[in-house]
Motif scaffolding. Structure first.
Motif, PDB file in Angstrom:
ATOM      1  N   LEU A 269      -5.305 -10.469   2.031  1.00 54.02           N
ATOM      2  CA  LEU A 269      -6.140  -8.873   1.485  1.00 54.02           C
ATOM      3  C   LEU A 269      -5.366  -7.871   2.020  1.00 54.02           C
ATOM      4  N   TYR A 270      -5.546  -7.141   0.972  1.00 53.34           N
ATOM      5  CA  TYR A 270      -5.146  -5.672   1.407  1.00 53.34           C
ATOM      6  C   TYR A 270      -5.731  -4.149   0.619  1.00 53.34           C
ATOM      7  N   LEU A 271      -5.221  -2.992   1.325  1.00 55.07           N
ATOM      8  CA  LEU A 271      -6.068  -2.118   0.478  1.00 55.07           C
ATOM      9  C   LEU A 271      -5.324  -1.211   0.575  1.00 55.07           C
ATOM     10  N   SER A 272      -5.233  -0.383  -0.816  1.00 57.68           N
ATOM     11  CA  SER A 272      -3.728   0.499  -1.447  1.00 57.68           C
ATOM     12  C   SER A 272      -4.735   1.965  -1.601  1.00 57.68           C
ATOM     13  N   PRO A 273      -4.249   2.932  -1.769  1.00 64.67           N
ATOM     14  CA  PRO A 273      -4.424   4.405  -2.145  1.00 64.67           C
ATOM     15  C   PRO A 273      -4.588   4.810  -3.598  1.00 64.67           C
ATOM     16  N   VAL A 274      -3.723   3.194  -4.405  1.00 62.69           N
ATOM     17  CA  VAL A 274      -2.918   3.848  -5.400  1.00 62.69           C
ATOM     18  C   VAL A 274      -3.797   2.184  -6.460  1.00 62.69           C
ATOM     19  N   PHE A 275      -4.113   2.005  -7.087  1.00 66.50           N
ATOM     20  CA  PHE A 275      -4.687   0.999  -8.307  1.00 66.50           C
ATOM     21  C   PHE A 275      -2.771   0.635  -8.135  1.00 66.50           C
TER      22      PHE A 275
ATOM     23  N   SER B 146       4.317   0.417   1.668  1.00 63.82           N
ATOM     24  CA  SER B 146       4.792   0.987   3.042  1.00 63.82           C
ATOM     25  C   SER B 146       3.189   1.685   2.990  1.00 63.82           C
ATOM     26  N   GLU B 147       2.351   2.385   1.616  1.00 61.19           N
ATOM     27  CA  GLU B 147       0.986   2.818   2.079  1.00 61.19           C
ATOM     28  C   GLU B 147      -0.327   2.440   2.056  1.00 61.19           C
ATOM     29  N   MET B 148      -0.134   0.833   1.883  1.00 62.96           N
ATOM     30  CA  MET B 148      -0.877   0.079   2.332  1.00 62.96           C
ATOM     31  C   MET B 148      -1.643  -0.559   3.336  1.00 62.96           C
ATOM     32  N   MET B 149      -2.225  -0.527   3.623  1.00 66.32           N
ATOM     33  CA  MET B 149      -3.100  -1.153   4.716  1.00 66.32           C
ATOM     34  C   MET B 149      -3.133  -2.685   4.935  1.00 66.32           C
ATOM     35  N   ARG B 150      -3.050  -3.692   5.642  1.00 63.21           N
ATOM     36  CA  ARG B 150      -3.415  -5.394   5.436  1.00 63.21           C
ATOM     37  C   ARG B 150      -4.929  -5.441   6.130  1.00 63.21           C
ATOM     38  N   VAL B 151      -5.498  -6.080   5.410  1.00 60.49           N
ATOM     39  CA  VAL B 151      -6.606  -5.912   6.211  1.00 60.49           C
ATOM     40  C   VAL B 151      -6.677  -7.211   7.454  1.00 60.49           C
ATOM     41  N   GLY B 152      -6.379  -8.594   6.885  1.00 59.35           N
ATOM     42  CA  GLY B 152      -6.787  -9.626   6.976  1.00 59.35           C
ATOM     43  C   GLY B 152      -5.751 -10.979   5.871  1.00 59.35           C
ATOM     44  N   ASP B 153      -6.046 -11.652   6.609  1.00 61.16           N
ATOM     45  CA  ASP B 153      -6.149 -13.676   6.296  1.00 61.16           C
ATOM     46  C   ASP B 153      -7.404 -14.208   5.507  1.00 61.16           C
ATOM     47  N   ILE B 154      -6.674 -14.505   4.134  1.00 56.85           N
ATOM     48  CA  ILE B 154      -8.174 -15.530   2.843  1.00 56.85           C
ATOM     49  C   ILE B 154      -7.617 -16.818   3.041  1.00 56.85           C
ATOM     50  N   LYS B 155      -8.844 -17.446   3.732  1.00 57.41           N
ATOM     51  CA  LYS B 155      -8.395 -18.688   4.342  1.00 57.41           C
ATOM     52  C   LYS B 155      -9.339 -19.768   3.214  1.00 57.41           C
ATOM     53  N   THR B 156     -10.313 -18.887   2.466  1.00 53.84           N
ATOM     54  CA  THR B 156     -11.718 -19.619   1.764  1.00 53.84           C
ATOM     55  C   THR B 156     -11.087 -19.340   0.015  1.00 53.84           C
TER      56      THR B 156
ATOM     57  N   ASP C  47     -10.062   2.757   7.656  1.00 55.98           N
ATOM     58  CA  ASP C  47     -10.891   3.418   7.358  1.00 55.98           C
ATOM     59  C   ASP C  47     -11.406   3.579   5.346  1.00 55.98           C
ATOM     60  N   PRO C  48     -11.988   2.464   4.917  1.00 53.12           N
ATOM     61  CA  PRO C  48     -11.692   2.199   3.573  1.00 53.12           C
ATOM     62  C   PRO C  48     -11.564   3.352   2.902  1.00 53.12           C
ATOM     63  N   ALA C  49     -12.575   4.794   2.941  1.00 51.17           N
ATOM     64  CA  ALA C  49     -12.700   5.628   2.063  1.00 51.17           C
ATOM     65  C   ALA C  49     -11.268   6.386   1.590  1.00 51.17           C
ATOM     66  N   LYS C  50     -10.195   6.124   2.285  1.00 49.90           N
ATOM     67  CA  LYS C  50      -8.557   6.920   2.704  1.00 49.90           C
ATOM     68  C   LYS C  50      -7.819   5.775   1.485  1.00 49.90           C
ATOM     69  N   TYR C  51      -8.701   4.913   0.587  1.00 50.21           N
ATOM     70  CA  TYR C  51      -8.399   3.558   0.164  1.00 50.21           C
ATOM     71  C   TYR C  51      -8.982   3.700  -0.893  1.00 50.21           C
ATOM     72  N   ASN C  52      -8.341   3.305  -2.285  1.00 49.45           N
ATOM     73  CA  ASN C  52      -9.314   2.832  -3.667  1.00 49.45           C
ATOM     74  C   ASN C  52      -8.922   1.387  -3.972  1.00 49.45           C
ATOM     75  N   THR C  53      -8.419   0.154  -3.428  1.00 45.31           N
ATOM     76  CA  THR C  53      -8.389  -0.591  -4.276  1.00 45.31           C
ATOM     77  C   THR C  53      -8.066  -1.779  -3.326  1.00 45.31           C
ATOM     78  N   VAL C  54      -8.616  -2.952  -3.792  1.00 46.86           N
ATOM     79  CA  VAL C  54      -8.033  -4.634  -2.945  1.00 46.86           C
ATOM     80  C   VAL C  54      -7.296  -4.980  -3.595  1.00 46.86           C
ATOM     81  N   ILE C  55      -6.518  -5.042  -2.920  1.00 47.80           N
ATOM     82  CA  ILE C  55      -5.536  -6.574  -3.785  1.00 47.80           C
ATOM     83  C   ILE C  55      -5.600  -7.528  -2.621  1.00 47.80           C
TER      84      ILE C  55
END
Length: 159
Positions: free
Chosen positions: A93-99, A111-121, A134-142
């Motif tokens: 799961l990643y957070l991205s500042p662009v769609f 390189s602009e994204m933040m990896r949050v963690g592993d999805i197991k389910t 800080d999720p406010a710095k991003y706008n998309t979950v991938i």
């Protein structure tokens, strides 16, 4: 006659091995997945949501084997998801500042994204959100399959 029969036998065995390998890649994550959080646990997590959004099945690079659909929410300490994902190995799961909607977009902006963690389910999940993000710095979950470099789905949560 013997050589053609040996070639046919070798080809059929190789085909069976290939099919078995592909089935193993698909089924192993399903068989080894931990129990998904219940709907009530997901709903409790949503009570303190700061952001929310939706994964839709028909993103540009999603297909019959790589998709996700459902709602996600972001609160102070986690990202929760209620819905379904196509099963697969090594989902991140990643957070991205662009769609992001394609593999090319993902690779261009990784390189602009933040990896949050592993999805197991694959039905519901809750991923802890590190205090340093800080999720406010991003706008998309991938959701991305790291092992195969495959886009699964994405969703925006703020303009």
């Amino acid at each position: 006659m013997k050589v053609s029969r040996l070639l046919l036998l070798a080809a059929s065995h190789c085909l069976c091995l290939l099919i078995g390998f592909a089935a193993g890649i698909y089924l192993l994550p399903i068989l080894t997945a931990p129990d998904a959080p219940s709907v009530s646990v997901i709903e409790d997590s949503r009570k303190s949501q700061r952001f929310h959004g939706e994964f839709i099945r028909d993103r540009k690079d999603s297909d019959q084997l790589h998709w996700g659909e459902g709602e996600f929410s972001i609160n102070r300490d986690s990202i929760s998801f209620s819905g379904k994902l196509a099963p697969g190995p090594d989902y991140k799961l990643y957070l991205s500042p662009v769609f992001i909607e394609t593999e090319a977009d993902f690779n261009q902006h990784k390189s602009e994204m933040m990896r949050v963690g592993d999805i197991k389910t694959f039905d519901n999940f809750i991923i802890p959100l590190p205090a340093t993000i800080d999720p406010a710095k991003y706008n998309t979950v991938i959701i991305w399959c790291e092992a195969f470099g495959q886009f699964i789905t994405s969703g925006t949560y703020q303009p």
